[in-house]
Enzyme design. Sequence first.
Site, PDB file in Angstrom:
ATOM      1  CG  ASP A   7      21.690 -22.769   3.412  1.00  0.00           C
ATOM      2  OD1 ASP A   7      21.398 -22.731   2.108  1.00  0.00           O
ATOM      3  OD2 ASP A   7      20.787 -22.162   4.214  1.00  0.00           O
ATOM      4  CG  ASP A   9      20.703 -16.698   0.889  1.00  0.00           C
ATOM      5  OD1 ASP A   9      21.222 -15.517   0.964  1.00  0.00           O
ATOM      6  OD2 ASP A   9      20.805 -17.438  -0.144  1.00  0.00           O
ATOM      7  CB  THR A  40      21.958 -22.193  -2.591  1.00  0.00           C
ATOM      8  OG1 THR A  40      20.597 -21.310  -2.437  1.00  0.00           O
ATOM      9  CG2 THR A  40      22.074 -21.987  -4.159  1.00  0.00           C
ATOM     10  CG  ASN A  41      16.442 -25.577  -1.757  1.00  0.00           C
ATOM     11  OD1 ASN A  41      16.892 -26.574  -2.092  1.00  0.00           O
ATOM     12  ND2 ASN A  41      15.302 -25.720  -0.766  1.00  0.00           N
ATOM     13  CE  LYS A 174      19.325 -26.432   0.657  1.00  0.00           C
ATOM     14  NZ  LYS A 174      20.562 -25.489   1.353  1.00  0.00           N
ATOM     15  CG  ASP A 199      19.467 -20.993   7.613  1.00  0.00           C
ATOM     16  OD1 ASP A 199      19.812 -21.592   6.915  1.00  0.00           O
ATOM     17  OD2 ASP A 199      18.494 -19.969   7.792  1.00  0.00           O
ATOM     18  CG  ASN A 200      14.545 -23.881   7.056  1.00  0.00           C
ATOM     19  OD1 ASN A 200      14.137 -24.827   7.538  1.00  0.00           O
ATOM     20  ND2 ASN A 200      14.098 -23.147   6.079  1.00  0.00           N
ATOM     21  CG  LEU A 201      15.423 -27.272  12.914  1.00  0.00           C
ATOM     22  CD1 LEU A 201      14.311 -26.952  13.823  1.00  0.00           C
ATOM     23  CD2 LEU A 201      16.130 -28.738  13.233  1.00  0.00           C
ATOM     24  CB  THR A 203      15.206 -26.753   3.767  1.00  0.00           C
ATOM     25  OG1 THR A 203      16.092 -25.685   4.499  1.00  0.00           O
ATOM     26  CG2 THR A 203      14.137 -26.005   3.416  1.00  0.00           C
TER      27      THR A 203
END
Length: 248
Positions: A7, A9, A40-41, A174, A199-201, A203
């Site tokens: 990822d 950001d 990236t989303n 994601k 960094d994001n659970l 996504t």
Amino acid sequence: MKSVICDIDGVLLHDNKLIPGSDKFIQRLREQGNPLVLLTNYPAQTAKDLVNRLGAAGIELTEDQVYTSAMATADFLRHQQGKKAYVIGEGALTHELYKQGFTITDINPDFVIVGETRSYNWDMVHRAARFVAEGARFIATNPDTHGPNHSPACGALCAPIERITGKKPFYVGKPSAWIIRSALNHLGAHATNTVIVGDNLNTDILAGFQAGLETVMVLSGVSRMEDLDRYPFRPNHIFPCVAEIDVV
């Protein structure tokens, strides 16, 4: 040699500023020869835009090493019937759709495709809702509801259309396993030998888990250690930041 999906950001950058050590992490992967794609989303930047943004922060990559939800959406639609789309989004999204042979139109579209745009308005909502109600298939680049400082993101822009029509979009980004498979195909990699760093659970880690990847969570962005108790799954590895990752 593990392939790496990473990822951007909260992992490599905060806004446009380098997270300390992330340039060295990417440099190490390049020197080791790990196949790498940044995923990236966010659909509103082209590969060239992202390479320039990363380069300005000190991370040198080529355009084929970045993959966005706009690219994955175009890839998804390539496999569907119909080539006419009504699009709510920026030029980066329409660019990817044009590359796949789509006509962007508000006359009998086969699809309503929502990305992210600051020019969102009542007329867009009205048209999109009418097309979806009349049978156009509803596709969205990602389910994120907001970005930095609570700026509205794709999921929020889809909400009025959902409420009016009672139909939910298919979210490509994601945590959908689709975008992971699309990124793996782009990378020429297999899930069993690929690590996802995020960094994001909600996504990155959930997407990796659903697609069968080894998952690495960093604590430099959205999710914190105390958030783990709210989820039935666990990342395979947790590090303070990418500079400290030692499993790739």
